[in-house]
Motif scaffolding. Structure first.
Motif, PDB file in Angstrom:
ATOM      1  N   VAL B  11      25.571  13.212 -23.750  1.00 45.99           N
ATOM      2  CA  VAL B  11      26.192  11.927 -24.053  1.00 45.99           C
ATOM      3  C   VAL B  11      26.046  11.678 -25.557  1.00 45.99           C
ATOM      4  O   VAL B  11      24.972  11.889 -26.117  1.00 45.99           O
ATOM      5  CB  VAL B  11      25.512  10.792 -23.251  1.00 45.99           C
ATOM      6  N   VAL B  15      26.285   6.283 -27.989  1.00 47.56           N
ATOM      7  CA  VAL B  15      26.597   5.558 -26.749  1.00 47.56           C
ATOM      8  C   VAL B  15      25.351   4.869 -26.209  1.00 47.56           C
ATOM      9  O   VAL B  15      24.277   5.463 -26.150  1.00 47.56           O
ATOM     10  CB  VAL B  15      27.158   6.531 -25.679  1.00 47.56           C
ATOM     11  N   LYS B  16      25.507   3.613 -25.826  1.00 48.45           N
ATOM     12  CA  LYS B  16      24.427   2.903 -25.148  1.00 48.45           C
ATOM     13  C   LYS B  16      24.563   3.238 -23.662  1.00 48.45           C
ATOM     14  O   LYS B  16      25.508   2.810 -23.014  1.00 48.45           O
ATOM     15  CB  LYS B  16      24.580   1.400 -25.396  1.00 48.45           C
ATOM     16  N   VAL B  17      23.616   4.037 -23.149  1.00 44.39           N
ATOM     17  CA  VAL B  17      23.772   4.547 -21.782  1.00 44.39           C
ATOM     18  C   VAL B  17      23.476   3.465 -20.738  1.00 44.39           C
ATOM     19  O   VAL B  17      22.751   2.510 -21.011  1.00 44.39           O
ATOM     20  CB  VAL B  17      22.863   5.768 -21.509  1.00 44.39           C
ATOM     21  N   VAL B  19      22.355   2.963 -16.540  1.00 46.50           N
ATOM     22  CA  VAL B  19      21.806   3.621 -15.360  1.00 46.50           C
ATOM     23  C   VAL B  19      22.734   3.343 -14.180  1.00 46.50           C
ATOM     24  O   VAL B  19      23.249   2.230 -14.030  1.00 46.50           O
ATOM     25  CB  VAL B  19      20.384   3.084 -15.076  1.00 46.50           C
ATOM     26  N   VAL B  26      21.684   8.608 -15.055  1.00 51.30           N
ATOM     27  CA  VAL B  26      22.418   7.821 -16.047  1.00 51.30           C
ATOM     28  C   VAL B  26      23.903   8.117 -15.863  1.00 51.30           C
ATOM     29  O   VAL B  26      24.288   9.255 -15.561  1.00 51.30           O
ATOM     30  CB  VAL B  26      21.922   8.199 -17.469  1.00 51.30           C
ATOM     31  N   THR B  28      27.411   9.272 -16.559  1.00 50.61           N
ATOM     32  CA  THR B  28      28.017  10.130 -17.580  1.00 50.61           C
ATOM     33  C   THR B  28      29.534  10.224 -17.408  1.00 50.61           C
ATOM     34  O   THR B  28      30.222  10.717 -18.303  1.00 50.61           O
ATOM     35  CB  THR B  28      27.430  11.562 -17.540  1.00 50.61           C
ATOM     36  N   ASP B 121      19.300  13.691 -24.520  1.00 54.43           N
ATOM     37  CA  ASP B 121      19.404  13.074 -23.190  1.00 54.43           C
ATOM     38  C   ASP B 121      18.070  13.181 -22.443  1.00 54.43           C
ATOM     39  O   ASP B 121      17.452  12.179 -22.104  1.00 54.43           O
ATOM     40  CB  ASP B 121      20.577  13.656 -22.383  1.00 54.43           C
ATOM     41  N   GLY B 122      17.595  14.410 -22.229  1.00 55.09           N
ATOM     42  CA  GLY B 122      16.343  14.595 -21.500  1.00 55.09           C
ATOM     43  C   GLY B 122      15.111  14.351 -22.358  1.00 55.09           C
ATOM     44  O   GLY B 122      14.036  14.063 -21.839  1.00 55.09           O
ATOM     45  N   VAL B 217      13.786  14.403  -9.228  1.00 54.88           N
ATOM     46  CA  VAL B 217      13.910  13.079  -9.807  1.00 54.88           C
ATOM     47  C   VAL B 217      13.851  12.064  -8.669  1.00 54.88           C
ATOM     48  O   VAL B 217      14.682  12.080  -7.764  1.00 54.88           O
ATOM     49  CB  VAL B 217      15.230  12.939 -10.598  1.00 54.88           C
ATOM     50  N   SER B 219      13.702   8.619  -9.163  1.00 53.41           N
ATOM     51  CA  SER B 219      14.637   7.546  -9.519  1.00 53.41           C
ATOM     52  C   SER B 219      14.797   7.482 -11.033  1.00 53.41           C
ATOM     53  O   SER B 219      13.967   7.979 -11.790  1.00 53.41           O
ATOM     54  CB  SER B 219      14.128   6.199  -9.011  1.00 53.41           C
ATOM     55  N   VAL B 220      15.899   6.873 -11.425  1.00 56.74           N
ATOM     56  CA  VAL B 220      16.125   6.573 -12.844  1.00 56.74           C
ATOM     57  C   VAL B 220      16.383   5.078 -12.922  1.00 56.74           C
ATOM     58  O   VAL B 220      17.221   4.549 -12.178  1.00 56.74           O
ATOM     59  CB  VAL B 220      17.326   7.369 -13.409  1.00 56.74           C
ATOM     60  N   SER B 221      15.646   4.397 -13.763  1.00 56.83           N
ATOM     61  CA  SER B 221      15.779   2.944 -13.794  1.00 56.83           C
ATOM     62  C   SER B 221      15.922   2.435 -15.222  1.00 56.83           C
ATOM     63  O   SER B 221      15.666   3.150 -16.193  1.00 56.83           O
ATOM     64  CB  SER B 221      14.572   2.293 -13.118  1.00 56.83           C
ATOM     65  N   GLU B 222      16.337   1.188 -15.316  1.00 56.13           N
ATOM     66  CA  GLU B 222      16.440   0.535 -16.626  1.00 56.13           C
ATOM     67  C   GLU B 222      15.022   0.233 -17.116  1.00 56.13           C
ATOM     68  O   GLU B 222      14.171  -0.184 -16.335  1.00 56.13           O
ATOM     69  CB  GLU B 222      17.166  -0.812 -16.491  1.00 56.13           C
ATOM     70  N   PRO B 223      14.770   0.390 -18.391  1.00 55.81           N
ATOM     71  CA  PRO B 223      13.458  -0.026 -18.894  1.00 55.81           C
ATOM     72  C   PRO B 223      13.375  -1.552 -18.897  1.00 55.81           C
ATOM     73  O   PRO B 223      14.420  -2.221 -18.903  1.00 55.81           O
ATOM     74  CB  PRO B 223      13.436   0.528 -20.315  1.00 55.81           C
TER      75      PRO B 223
END
Lengths: 342, 249
Positions: B11, B15-17, B19, B26, B28, B121-122, B217, B219-223
């Motif tokens: 990405v 870009v402001k990614v 989730v 995230v 894409t 990204d990672g 993985v 989960s992927v979450s917003e900080p």
């Protein structure tokens, strides 16, 4: 398993019992912490690594690989929560060359049967731990900010704009831990034994250290300073950073820089705060003439209080600043210096 | 000497990614993608080594979905001589990518393998070190200066306290830091020329490498978002606020 647990009940303190219950799966956990040091002093980031290791549960062994590093090993032995210190002394380990240090770590891991290898995120650990992981055929987990259990960790991705929780099924978990995300373990109170480990065959002979240019400073280390005053492109030149040093000195702080300021040659590389530079989380972060790009925010947005001084009221830095001052920094910073001096 | 350069499609850095709602990753889809900035620096360095006559051939390698071919074309438009695309629609971990690159290295026998110090990204900062380890090669990570001659590399590295210089034999893995160089832009004629340059596509299975991972993985979450701050009127106001918080005496 039950029997083993009962033996442990008999022999360990109550606080330990609570820890074991919290991490019920961690009865067999045993973490090897690779110390961060300069052969003379133990880097405080190691204290944070010990805290991260203690959250995994089980024994914590600290490995000090270096040259004439006895004082570092002694300091590590005094850290609360450390059960054992292993010291390997060899000229080939003096500069943290990854092609040598990885051999030592692999040998200690295979002798000790540790379930986890952990180190504070640093230039050295970033070099060594992935090499070790590849030899063990396991994935590595970089720069974790939270230990959820012995196999589950949280780490920032996309410059801290998302948090990824990963679970590892690998036999050995190889983890670097972000020092600012873990409290420092007490530097005194422990009484671990220091054992020498053989450092034969750690010299791979495939790389050599030539020289270094390490910035000498009496100021606190940027990564550990309670106050960080940072400048960006708005500082206009390198000489103007002197006023940030004056302010930082009055506050017992360190001076950082944005990538723009480093690229423009105002400041040296090791002062860069951001996704690809240092990550800081001081009590107070003062950003002067920094717009607040995503990549910079990644390195400072966990600071307790953020102050932004910028003459552009639309600068993105104001979206994360607790206190924003829309003002020419060349007026505001000298005013701040004299106010702090009083 | 032959230089291999690993390039990753990520990405775009600006870009402001966001989730995904299901917290699986995230988003894409429909997002601007481009070459990882550190990989651009690696390609540029390979080109400079070629232009100075040290390196005779530059090969760009990318591992990932079909769209990675665009990234390889970009590297060829910057000057890489040919491309290798290892097509994989699964997301590989750095170890998986390193294993693939190790197989490619065995076949292509580079003298130097250049890549970025991390993908934005990672943010793992692992692949180069893992590749070097698998190959039994030395590594020079976070390079801000590279001198290469037959059989030997001397690299200035960015380390925590400043800079250090190390020297090692080739073949070697070098990972690039931001200060190494300023990548060139691909010109239109070079973009046109890049379309005719050879690109080989490989199935990872054909390399005989197991890229499966025991890491998943969850989960992927917003900080957590910061509480909105306030603007202060002037420096005196700022000083009062900081005093009230006990941050200054």
């Amino acid at each position: 398993r039950v029997h083993r647990g009962q033996h442990m009940l008999a022999s360990r303190a109550v606080s330990r019992l609570v820890a074991l219950r919290t991490f019920s799966a961690s009865r067999s956990a045993s973490t090897l912490v690779l110390a961060t040091h300069d052969n003379k002093t133990l880097n405080p980031a190691t204290l944070s690594a010990v805290t991260a290791a203690s959250k995994i549960g089980g024994d914590v062994t600290v490995l000090v690989g270096g040259h004439e590093c006895g004082a570092v090993a002694e300091a590590a032995a005094k850290v609360a929560g450390v059960s054992k210190v292993l010291k390997a002394d060899h000229p080939a380990l003096a500069k943290g060359l990854p092609e040598n240090l990885d051999k030592l770590v692999l040998k200690v891991l295979s002798d000790g049967g540790h379930s986890h290898l952990l180190s504070a995120t640093s230039a050295v650990s970033r070099g060594v731990l992935p090499r070790v992981a590849a030899q063990l055929d396991v994935d590595a987990i970089s720069d974790v900010t939270e230990v959820q259990s012995e196999d589950t960790f949280v780490r920032p991705i996309y410059a801290g704009n998302a948090l990824c929780t990963v679970q590892s099924g690998d036999a050995v978990k190889v983890v670097t831990a972000r020092p600012t995300a873990f409290d420092k373990a007490p530097a005194e109170g422990g009484s671990a034994a220091v054992d020498d480990v053989s450092s034969s065959a750690v010299d791979s002979g495939i790389s050599s250290f030539v020289s270094e240019e390490i910035a000498k400073s009496d100021r606190p280390d940027l990564a550990a300073a309670p106050v960080v005053v940072s400048g960006g492109r708005g500082m206009k030149n390198g000489e103007n950073f002197q006023m940030l040093y004056d302010l930082a000195d009055k506050m017992g702080g360190a001076v950082g820089a944005s990538r723009a300021a480093v690229d423009a040659g105002y400041m040296s590389n090791e002062t860069q705060v951001g996704q690809t530079g240092k990550v800081v989380a001081p009590a107070l972060y003062i950003a002067c003439g920094i717009s607040g790009a995503i990549q910079h925010l990644a390195g400072m947005k966990d600071s307790k209080t953020i102050v932004a001084i910028n003459k552009d009221p639309e600068a993105p830095i104001f979206q994360v600043a607790d206190h924003g001052l829309v003002e020419d920094l060349f007026k505001a910073v000298p005013e701040l210096i004299s106010a702090v001096a009083k | 000497m032959r230089a291999l350069v690993a390039v990753k499609r990520v990405v775009d850095y600006a870009v402001k990614v966001r989730v995904k709602a299901d917290k699986s990753a995230v988003e894409t889809a429909g997002v601007k993608m481009s070459m990882n900035p550190f990989c651009e620096i690696a390609v540029e360095e390979a080109m400079r080594l070629k232009e100075s006559g040290v390196v005779s051939e530059v090969v760009a390698v990318s591992v990932g979905s079909k769209a990675c071919q665009e990234t390889i074309r970009t590297a060829m438009a910057m000057g890489a001589d040919r491309g290798i695309h290892v097509q994989s629609d699964e997301a590989l971990t750095p170890l998986g990518v390193a294993k693939v690159l190790a197989k490619v290295s065995e076949k292509e026998t580079p003298d130097v393998f250049l890549m970025g110090k991390q993908a934005i990204d990672g943010d793992n900062n692992q692949t180069g070190q893992m590749l070097a380890s698998l190959m039994g090669w030395p590594q020079a990570t976070f390079a801000s200066g590279v001198t290469l001659e037959k059989g030997k590399a001397t690299v200035v590295r960015e380390v925590d306290g400043g800079m250090e210089t190390v020297t090692m034999g080739t073949p070697v893995v070098i990972t690039t830091d931001l200060r190494l160089n300023e990548p060139r832009y691909a010109t239109l004629p070079n973009i046109m020329k890049a379309k005719k340059k050879p690109m080989e596509t490989i199935d990872p299975a054909a390399l005989g490498v197991d890229v499966s991972s025991k890491q998943k993985v969850v989960s992927v979450s917003e900080p957590p978002t910061r509480q909105a701050g306030e603007k202060v009127a002037d420096t005196a106001d700022l000083v009062d606020k900081l005093k009230a918080k006990g941050l200054i005496a």
